[in-house]
Design a protein around this motif. Structure first.
Motif, PDB file in Angstrom:
ATOM      1  N   TRP A 182       1.102  -1.586  -0.232  1.00 55.65           N
ATOM      2  CA  TRP A 182      -0.109   0.580  -0.238  1.00 55.65           C
ATOM      3  C   TRP A 182       0.749   1.169   0.102  1.00 55.65           C
ATOM      4  CZ3 TRP A 182      -4.551   0.981  -1.815  1.00 55.65           C
ATOM      5  CH2 TRP A 182      -5.447   0.194  -1.803  1.00 55.65           C
ATOM      6  N   ALA A 183       1.862   1.481   0.720  1.00 62.23           N
ATOM      7  CA  ALA A 183       3.137   2.526   0.177  1.00 62.23           C
ATOM      8  C   ALA A 183       3.690   2.670  -1.021  1.00 62.23           C
ATOM      9  CB  ALA A 183       4.536   1.761   1.504  1.00 62.23           C
ATOM     10  N   ILE A 184       3.409   1.392  -1.715  1.00 67.56           N
ATOM     11  CA  ILE A 184       3.241   1.821  -3.055  1.00 67.56           C
ATOM     12  C   ILE A 184       1.950   2.107  -3.734  1.00 67.56           C
ATOM     13  CG2 ILE A 184       3.730   0.508  -5.411  1.00 67.56           C
ATOM     14  CD1 ILE A 184       5.642  -0.989  -3.968  1.00 67.56           C
ATOM     15  N   ASN A 185       1.160   1.111  -3.473  1.00 60.33           N
ATOM     16  CA  ASN A 185      -0.153   1.505  -4.471  1.00 60.33           C
ATOM     17  C   ASN A 185      -1.076   2.753  -3.860  1.00 60.33           C
ATOM     18  OD1 ASN A 185       0.021  -1.444  -5.238  1.00 60.33           O
ATOM     19  ND2 ASN A 185      -0.657  -1.965  -3.204  1.00 60.33           N
ATOM     20  N   SER A 186      -0.599   3.128  -2.784  1.00 56.22           N
ATOM     21  CA  SER A 186      -1.610   4.465  -1.985  1.00 56.22           C
ATOM     22  C   SER A 186      -1.059   5.452  -3.376  1.00 56.22           C
ATOM     23  CB  SER A 186      -0.734   4.757  -0.599  1.00 56.22           C
ATOM     24  OG  SER A 186       0.047   5.674  -0.939  1.00 56.22           O
ATOM     25  N   TYR A 187       0.526   5.333  -3.691  1.00 58.01           N
ATOM     26  CA  TYR A 187       0.396   6.654  -4.593  1.00 58.01           C
ATOM     27  C   TYR A 187       0.019   6.061  -5.994  1.00 58.01           C
ATOM     28  CZ  TYR A 187       4.753   8.665  -7.743  1.00 58.01           C
ATOM     29  OH  TYR A 187       4.854   9.601  -8.842  1.00 58.01           O
ATOM     30  N   THR A 188       0.473   4.667  -6.380  1.00 59.59           N
ATOM     31  CA  THR A 188      -0.195   4.655  -7.446  1.00 59.59           C
ATOM     32  C   THR A 188      -1.793   5.220  -7.980  1.00 59.59           C
ATOM     33  OG1 THR A 188       0.918   2.542  -7.522  1.00 59.59           O
ATOM     34  CG2 THR A 188      -0.982   2.767  -9.324  1.00 59.59           C
ATOM     35  N   LEU A 189      -2.959   4.955  -6.897  1.00 58.00           N
ATOM     36  CA  LEU A 189      -3.932   4.898  -6.977  1.00 58.00           C
ATOM     37  C   LEU A 189      -4.214   6.382  -7.033  1.00 58.00           C
ATOM     38  CD1 LEU A 189      -6.817   3.363  -6.129  1.00 58.00           C
ATOM     39  CD2 LEU A 189      -6.486   4.432  -3.930  1.00 58.00           C
ATOM     40  N   VAL A 190      -3.940   7.640  -6.164  1.00 55.87           N
ATOM     41  CA  VAL A 190      -4.260   8.842  -6.598  1.00 55.87           C
ATOM     42  C   VAL A 190      -3.354   9.561  -7.877  1.00 55.87           C
ATOM     43  CG1 VAL A 190      -3.256  10.981  -5.314  1.00 55.87           C
ATOM     44  CG2 VAL A 190      -4.001   9.447  -3.919  1.00 55.87           C
ATOM     45  N   PHE A 191      -2.561   8.824  -8.055  1.00 57.85           N
ATOM     46  CA  PHE A 191      -1.484   9.319  -9.270  1.00 57.85           C
ATOM     47  C   PHE A 191      -2.464   9.055 -10.732  1.00 57.85           C
ATOM     48  CE2 PHE A 191       1.827   8.196 -12.843  1.00 57.85           C
ATOM     49  CZ  PHE A 191       2.217   9.475 -12.264  1.00 57.85           C
ATOM     50  N   ALA A 192      -2.731   7.704 -11.027  1.00 59.09           N
ATOM     51  CA  ALA A 192      -3.442   7.263 -11.801  1.00 59.09           C
ATOM     52  C   ALA A 192      -4.748   8.167 -11.591  1.00 59.09           C
ATOM     53  CB  ALA A 192      -3.891   5.660 -11.849  1.00 59.09           C
ATOM     54  N   GLY A 193      -5.861   8.046 -10.572  1.00 57.45           N
ATOM     55  CA  GLY A 193      -7.037   9.031 -10.280  1.00 57.45           C
ATOM     56  C   GLY A 193      -6.965   9.953 -10.699  1.00 57.45           C
ATOM     57  N   LEU A 194      -6.277  11.167 -10.124  1.00 56.53           N
ATOM     58  CA  LEU A 194      -6.208  12.518 -11.120  1.00 56.53           C
ATOM     59  C   LEU A 194      -5.297  12.996 -12.514  1.00 56.53           C
ATOM     60  CD1 LEU A 194      -5.284  14.279  -7.766  1.00 56.53           C
ATOM     61  CD2 LEU A 194      -7.495  13.597  -8.372  1.00 56.53           C
ATOM     62  N   LEU A 195      -4.879  11.523 -13.401  1.00 59.90           N
ATOM     63  CA  LEU A 195      -3.828  12.629 -14.147  1.00 59.90           C
ATOM     64  C   LEU A 195      -4.481  12.991 -15.017  1.00 59.90           C
ATOM     65  CD1 LEU A 195      -1.789   8.912 -14.571  1.00 59.90           C
ATOM     66  CD2 LEU A 195      -0.942  11.940 -14.851  1.00 59.90           C
ATOM     67  N   PHE A 196      -5.798  13.006 -15.339  1.00 57.98           N
ATOM     68  CA  PHE A 196      -6.713  12.731 -16.563  1.00 57.98           C
ATOM     69  C   PHE A 196      -7.019  14.301 -16.434  1.00 57.98           C
ATOM     70  CE2 PHE A 196     -11.124  13.381 -18.859  1.00 57.98           C
ATOM     71  CZ  PHE A 196     -10.402  13.034 -20.355  1.00 57.98           C
ATOM     72  N   THR A 197      -7.570  14.625 -14.691  1.00 61.40           N
ATOM     73  CA  THR A 197      -8.382  16.310 -14.387  1.00 61.40           C
ATOM     74  C   THR A 197      -6.962  17.107 -14.519  1.00 61.40           C
ATOM     75  OG1 THR A 197      -9.726  15.053 -13.196  1.00 61.40           O
ATOM     76  CG2 THR A 197      -9.426  16.929 -12.756  1.00 61.40           C
ATOM     77  N   SER A 198      -5.973  16.615 -13.892  1.00 62.39           N
ATOM     78  CA  SER A 198      -4.921  17.578 -14.192  1.00 62.39           C
ATOM     79  C   SER A 198      -3.896  17.684 -15.484  1.00 62.39           C
ATOM     80  CB  SER A 198      -3.783  17.335 -13.775  1.00 62.39           C
ATOM     81  OG  SER A 198      -2.949  15.698 -13.964  1.00 62.39           O
ATOM     82  N   GLY A 199      -4.427  17.076 -16.334  1.00 68.44           N
ATOM     83  CA  GLY A 199      -4.011  17.373 -17.827  1.00 68.44           C
ATOM     84  C   GLY A 199      -5.281  18.431 -18.205  1.00 68.44           C
ATOM     85  N   LEU A 200      -6.366  18.585 -18.679  1.00 66.98           N
ATOM     86  CA  LEU A 200      -7.908  18.915 -18.278  1.00 66.98           C
ATOM     87  C   LEU A 200      -7.434  20.281 -17.297  1.00 66.98           C
ATOM     88  CD1 LEU A 200     -10.965  16.670 -18.437  1.00 66.98           C
ATOM     89  CD2 LEU A 200      -9.975  17.930 -20.263  1.00 66.98           C
ATOM     90  N   LEU A 201      -6.736  20.482 -16.881  1.00 66.58           N
ATOM     91  CA  LEU A 201      -6.375  21.662 -15.757  1.00 66.58           C
ATOM     92  C   LEU A 201      -5.245  22.508 -16.735  1.00 66.58           C
ATOM     93  CD1 LEU A 201      -7.134  20.707 -11.678  1.00 66.58           C
ATOM     94  CD2 LEU A 201      -8.410  21.910 -12.899  1.00 66.58           C
ATOM     95  N   GLY A 202      -4.123  21.838 -16.662  1.00 67.81           N
ATOM     96  CA  GLY A 202      -3.347  22.680 -17.439  1.00 67.81           C
ATOM     97  C   GLY A 202      -3.615  23.057 -19.200  1.00 67.81           C
ATOM     98  N   ASP A 203      -5.307  22.880 -19.821  1.00 65.79           N
ATOM     99  CA  ASP A 203      -5.061  23.112 -20.864  1.00 65.79           C
ATOM    100  C   ASP A 203      -6.152  24.597 -20.486  1.00 65.79           C
ATOM    101  OD1 ASP A 203      -4.729  21.210 -22.099  1.00 65.79           O
ATOM    102  OD2 ASP A 203      -5.914  19.677 -22.350  1.00 65.79           O
ATOM    103  N   ARG A 204      -6.628  24.191 -19.233  1.00 64.63           N
ATOM    104  CA  ARG A 204      -7.785  25.670 -18.607  1.00 64.63           C
ATOM    105  C   ARG A 204      -6.608  26.247 -18.787  1.00 64.63           C
ATOM    106  NH1 ARG A 204     -12.776  26.709 -18.741  1.00 64.63           N
ATOM    107  NH2 ARG A 204     -12.938  24.338 -19.537  1.00 64.63           N
ATOM    108  N   ILE A 205      -5.642  26.184 -17.295  1.00 67.16           N
ATOM    109  CA  ILE A 205      -5.202  27.053 -16.898  1.00 67.16           C
ATOM    110  C   ILE A 205      -3.797  27.648 -16.862  1.00 67.16           C
ATOM    111  CG2 ILE A 205      -6.900  27.034 -14.580  1.00 67.16           C
ATOM    112  CD1 ILE A 205      -4.551  25.799 -13.107  1.00 67.16           C
ATOM    113  N   GLY A 206      -3.227  27.181 -17.535  1.00 69.48           N
ATOM    114  CA  GLY A 206      -1.981  27.103 -17.804  1.00 69.48           C
ATOM    115  C   GLY A 206      -1.370  25.872 -17.493  1.00 69.48           C
ATOM    116  N   ARG A 207      -0.365  25.513 -18.053  1.00 71.18           N
ATOM    117  CA  ARG A 207      -0.105  24.345 -17.638  1.00 71.18           C
ATOM    118  C   ARG A 207       1.906  24.037 -16.812  1.00 71.18           C
ATOM    119  NH1 ARG A 207      -0.893  23.719 -24.127  1.00 71.18           N
ATOM    120  NH2 ARG A 207      -2.472  22.335 -23.896  1.00 71.18           N
TER     121      ARG A 207
END
Length: 543
Positions: free
Chosen positions: A75-100
Motif C-alpha cells: 500500500w506504500a506503493i499502491n497509495s501513490y499509484t491510486l491517487v496518481f492514476a485517478g487524477l492524471l486525466f483531470t490534471s491534464g484538463l486543468l493544465g489546458d485550462r489554467i496553464g501548464r
C-alpha cells in the motif's frame, strides 16, 4: 519568415490540424526548456524506482526500518499509484485550462512536500498517507511536462524531442536503484525520499526562469460531471485492480465491486462525453485505429513490463543475494538501451514506418520477458545484463513512436488532454500488470511451497507461504532446521517466476499483434494519378 511543414515520417498521427507557430523567443531556448522538463520528470520516475530497492529495508524492524508488513509495503506503493492514476486525466484538463506551467509548479511543490514528510514517517500508516500526497503532486507533473514540450517544439521536431523525453525515463530507471542503494548503505531509509527535496527546489527555480506558460485559448465551458466521473471511475478501477493483486484473488466482492463499479462509471463517462456539447475529451479520437492502437500498446507494454519489474527485485535480492545497490547496477543495461535508442527512434520510424518499428520493439520486449522463464539461481550475470538490454531496446522503439501518434493526433491546444490519456493508459496498464501478474506469482509460489512447510510451527505456516521473503524470514528463525526450507523457497519462487514471465511475454505478443494490425506503415512518398504526381512534402524553414 516561417514556412509551414508536413512531416514525411509521420508516425500514425491524424491529418495535420493547422497550428500557430512557436514564438521565436521560446523557440531559441527550446532545448534548455526540454532539459528542465526532463529534470522535473526525473524526480517522479526516480522516486518509484528507488522505492523498489528499499522495500526490504523499510520492512525491517526499527531502527533500521519501520517494520512494515507485506501488505503495508504494497500500500506504500499502491497509495501513490491510486491517487496518481485517478487524477492524471483531470490534471491534464486543468493544465489546458489554467496553464501548464502553473500546474507543473504546483505539482512539483506538492511532490517535494510529500517527499519531505514521507522521509520523516514514524509508522507505515504515515508513510502510506504521505506517499498518497506524493502521488497527488506527481499527477500534475507528468502530463504537464509532455504538454509543455508539445507547445515549445514545432511539429517536425516533436518526434525528436519526445524521444529524448522518453529517454529521460530510462535515466530515471537507472539512477533510482543506484541512488537508492547508495543512500541505504550510508543513511537511514528515509533518505530515499529526502533526496527528492533539493531536486524539486532546483526544478522549481529553473522552471520559473525558463519555462513559458501555455494553455488552450478557447477552453470552452467546464465539464464538471465529466471530470467527476473520470476521477471516480479511475479510482474505483485501479483500487479493484490493486485489491485483487493484494488478495491474489479477483473473484471476491471486495474486488469485483470496485472493478465493475469502475468500469460502469467509466462507461457512463464515455456516454456523457459523446453527448456533451462541451466534452472534457473528444471520444471520437478513439475511433481512429492508429490512435486507439497507440494507447493500447502503451497499456499492454507496461502491463507486461511492470509485472516483471516487480518480481525481478525479489529474484535479484532474495534468490541471488545481491544488495540493493548491486540490483540497481544490474538494471543499468535496460536504462542505457533506452537512453541510447529512444532519442534516435524517429530515424528508424522515418525509414521503416511506425508499424514495423513498434512490432519489432514489442517482439524484443516479449523475448526479454520470456527469457526470465529460463533463469535459475546461478544464471550468469552477463546473461541478465543482455536480457535487460534487449528489453530496454524494445521499449526505446515503442514508447516514442506511440507517444508521437497520441500527441500529434490532437491539436496543440489540447496537449494536456493528450498527455493525460497517454499517461493514464500507461499507469492503469502498469497497475494491472503488477496486480494480475503479482497474483499469478503469489498463487503459484504458495502452491509450490505449501508442501514444504511441515517443519514450520502451525501458527506460522499461513504467513510463511505468503511470499519468498516471509518464508526466508521464518527459515532464518528456525536455525539449522530451516535450511531445507530455504532451498525449497528458492525452487518454488523460480517456478512461480517462470510461469509469470511466460504470462508477461504472452501479453507483449498481444501488443505486437495490435500494433502490427493497426499502426500505419511507411507513407507512400508519391502517388501517380494519370500524368499528375502528388506534391512532395514541404520542409520547414526559419529565417
Amino acid at each position: 519568415m516561417y514556412a509551414m511543414s508536413t512531416p514525411s515520417g509521420a508516425t500514425g498521427a491524424a491529418p495535420r490540424i493547422p497550428e500557430s507557430r512557436v514564438p521565436e523567443a521560446v523557440h531559441r531556448r527550446r532545448w534548455a526548456i526540454l532539459g528542465v522538463l526532463m529534470f522535473s520528470l526525473l524526480i517522479v520516475v526516480l522516486d518509484n524506482s528507488i522505492l523498489n530497492v528499499a522495500v526490504k529495508t523499510i520492512a525491517a524492524p526499527e531502527p533500521t526500518g519501520i517494520g512494515a508488513t507485506q501488505s503495508e509495503l504494497e500500500w506504500a506503493i499502491n497509495s501513490y499509484t491510486l491517487v496518481f492514476a485517478g487524477l492524471l486525466f483531470t490534471s491534464g484538463l486543468l493544465g489546458d485550462r489554467i496553464g501548464r506551467k502553473k500546474v507543473l509548479l504546483f505539482g512539483i511543490a506538492v511532490f517535494g512536500l510529500g517527499s519531505a514528510l514521507a522521509a520523516l514517517s514514524g509508522s507505515p500508516a504515515e508513510l502510506i498517507g504521505y506517499r498518497a500526497l506524493m502521488g497527488f503532486g506527481a499527477a500534475f507533473v507528468m502530463p504537464a511536462t509532455l504538454a509543455v514540450l508539445m507547445n515549445v517544439f514545432e511539429r517536425e521536431e516533436q518526434p525528436k524531442a519526445i524521444g529524448i523525453w522518453a529517454g529521460s525515463v530510462g535515466l530515471g530507471i537507472a539512477i533510482g536503484p543506484i541512488t537508492g542503494g547508495l543512500l541505504l548503505e550510508h543513511f537511514w531509509w528515509g533518505s530515499i525520499f529526502l533526496v527528492n527535496v533539493p531536486v524539486a527546489v532546483v526544478a522549481l527555480v529553473a522552471m520559473v526562469l525558463l519555462v513559458p506558460d501555455s494553455k488552450d485559448p478557447r477552453p470552452g465551458r467546464v465539464d464538471p460531471l465529466g471530470v467527476a466521473l473520470s476521477i471516480v471511475g479511475l479510482v474505483l478501477l485501479v483500487y479493484g485492480i490493486i485489491r485483487g493483486g493484494e488478495l491474489a484473488d479477483f473473484t471476491g466482492a471486495s474486488v469485483l465491486g470496485p472493478l465493475l463499479g469502475g468500469v460502469a462509471v467509466l462507461a457512463l463517462f464515455v456516454w456523457h462525453e459523446k453527448r456533451s456539447s462541451h466534452p472534457a475529451i473528444d471520444i471520437s479520437y478513439f475511433r481512429k485505429p492508429a490512435f486507439a492502437a497507440a494507447v493500447a500498446a502503451i497499456a499492454l507494454v507496461f502491463f507486461a513490463l511492470m509485472g516483471v519489474t516487480f518480481f525481478s527485485a525479489f529474484y535479484l535480492q532474495s534468490v541471488r543475494g545481491y544488495s540493493a545497490l548491486q540490483s540497481g547496477l544490474l538494471i543499468l543495461p535496460l536504462a542505457a538501451a533506452q537512453m541510447i535508442f529512444a532519442p534516435r527512434a524517429r530515424l528508424v520510424v522515418d525509414r521503416f514506418g511506425a508499424r514495423a518499428v513498434c512490432t519489432v520493439g514489442m517482439l524484443l520486449v516479449a523475448a526479454g520477458l520470456a527469457a526470465f522463464a529460463l533463469f535459475g539461481a546461478d544464471t550468469p550475470v552477463w546473461v541478465l545484463c543482455l536480457v535487460f538490454f534487449v528489453q530496454g531496446t524494445g521499449m526505446a522503439h515503442i514508447m516514442p513512436p506511440v507517444t508521437v501518434a497520441v500527441m500529434q493526433a490532437l491539436p496543440r491546444e489540447k496537449a494536456g488532454s493528450g498527455s493525460a490519456i497517454n499517461n493514464t493508459f500507461r499507469q492503469v496498464g502498469g497497475a494491472l500488470g503488477i496486480a494480475v501478474l503479482g497474483s499469478v506469482l503469489s498463487a503459484t509460489y504458495r502452491g509450490g511451497i505449501e508442501g514444504h512447510l511441515g517443519a514450520v510451527p502451525a501458527g506460522a505456516r499461513d504467513a510463511a507461504g505468503e511470499s519468498i521473503e516471509a518464508t526466508l524470514g521464518i527459515a532464518e528463525k528456525m536455525g539449522p532446521a530451516g535450511r531445507p526450507l530455504i532451498s525449497s523457497a528458492y525452487d518454488a519462487f523460480l517456478d512461480a517466476m517462470h510461469v509469470t514471465a511466460l504470462g508477461s511475454a504472452a501479453v507483449a505478443l498481444i501488443g505486437a499483434v495490435v500494433v502490427a494490425l493497426f499502426l500505419p506503415g511507411l507513407p507512400e512518398p508519391r502517388k501517380l494519378a494519370g500524368s499528375e504526381e502528388a506534391p512532395e512534402p514541404v520542409t520547414a524553414a526559419r529565417g
